[in-house]
Scaffold this active site. Structure first.
Site, mmCIF file in Angstrom:
data_model
loop_
_atom_site.group_PDB
_atom_site.id
_atom_site.type_symbol
_atom_site.label_atom_id
_atom_site.label_comp_id
_atom_site.label_asym_id
_atom_site.label_seq_id
_atom_site.Cartn_x
_atom_site.Cartn_y
_atom_site.Cartn_z
ATOM 1 N N LYS A 84 -10.711 3.720 88.546
ATOM 2 C CA LYS A 84 -11.043 4.515 89.735
ATOM 3 C C LYS A 84 -12.370 4.027 90.299
ATOM 4 C CE LYS A 84 -9.547 9.282 90.184
ATOM 5 N NZ LYS A 84 -9.840 10.667 89.823
HETATM 6 O O1 G3P Z 1 -8.183 14.479 91.565
HETATM 7 C C1 G3P Z 1 -9.490 14.755 91.961
HETATM 8 C C2 G3P Z 1 -9.950 15.995 91.345
HETATM 9 O O2 G3P Z 1 -10.242 15.789 90.005
HETATM 10 C C3 G3P Z 1 -11.048 16.683 92.044
HETATM 11 O O3 G3P Z 1 -10.673 17.977 92.079
HETATM 12 O O4 G3P Z 1 -10.948 20.385 92.261
HETATM 13 O O5 G3P Z 1 -12.903 18.929 91.618
HETATM 14 O O6 G3P Z 1 -12.025 18.914 93.937
HETATM 15 P P1 G3P Z 1 -11.704 19.105 92.509
#
Ligand code: G3P
Length: 215
Positions: A84
């Site tokens: 990533k």
């Molecule tokens: O896939 C990306 C994710 O891990 C981020 O999610 O909920 O932290 O915005 P969030």
């Protein structure tokens, strides 16, 4: 649409793997830090051994040269690893170099069509628009997923779109309708996707009715 699990928690990954519908895992430094692994490499390798599909592990540096070096190292950890890389200028440079070496890249933290397009042109295998975080900022996160899918289709770009930062089951429905190749979902959302109260009521009623006649 395929489903990836968005977590670094090994118990959750093992539980979800039993359902037979998870085709990959995505992690990020925040998710990893929740598990507080003693050894990042060992933690990523463990996830790669549980799920045969693509497992995304993020670089932990910002400068292009350091990113390229770290990504090369991460790419050797397992055959199913995907590195990533954030959608920054240095991330774009690193992606261009690494993609030419056939290292699979998930171009992450995408918040605009331009970022996704550049990631695809650099040769990223996946781009990850962050739907929930865009919604949080007052934008329409799923519209971005739709736009990216449409543009990639129009120009026949092979990069796959991962709807990321998924927060609830309605995001999964919308991602499927938008044509996302993949939705990466937290374990809680995966459980919410299968659960329906009318199914539970139906199962209870069927069993109760059957008990009434069975001898
Ligand atoms: O896939 C990306 C994710 O891990 C981020 O999610 O909920 O932290 O915005 P969030």
């Amino acid at each position: 649409m395929r489903i990836f699990l968005d977590t670094a928690n090994v118990d959750q990954i093992k539980q979800a793997a039993k359902l037979g519908i998870i085709s990959g895992v995505t992690t990020n430094p925040s998710l990893m830090s929740k598990e507080a692994p003693a050894d990042y490499e060992a933690a990523v390798k463990e996830v790669c051994s549980i799920i045969p599909g693509p497992v995304s592990a993020e670089v932990l540096v910002e400068e292009a040269g350091a990113m390229i070096e770290q990504a090369r190292r991460i790419s050797t950890w397992a055959p199913n690893i995907v590195v990533k890389i954030p959608a920054t200028t240095t991330g774009l440079e690193a992606t261009s170099v690494l993609a030419k070496e056939n290292i699979k890249i998930n171009f992450t933290l995408c918040f605009s069509l331009n970022q996704a397009l550049l990631g695809a042109l650099a040769g990223a295998t996946y781009v990850s628009p962050f739907v929930g975080r865009l919604d949080d900022a007052g934008h329409d996160g799923m519209q971005l997923v739709k736009d990216i899918v449409d543009v990639f289709k129009h120009y026949q770009l092979p990069t796959q779109v991962i709807a990321a930062s998924i927060r609830h089951p309605q995001h999964c429905v919308a991602a499927a309708k938008a044509g996302a190749h993949i939705a990466t979902v937290p374990y809680k959302v995966l459980m919410q996707m299968i659960h329906h109260p009318l199914t539970d009521i139906g199962v209870t009623r069927f069993l109760t009715d059957w008990q009434g006649v069975s001898r």
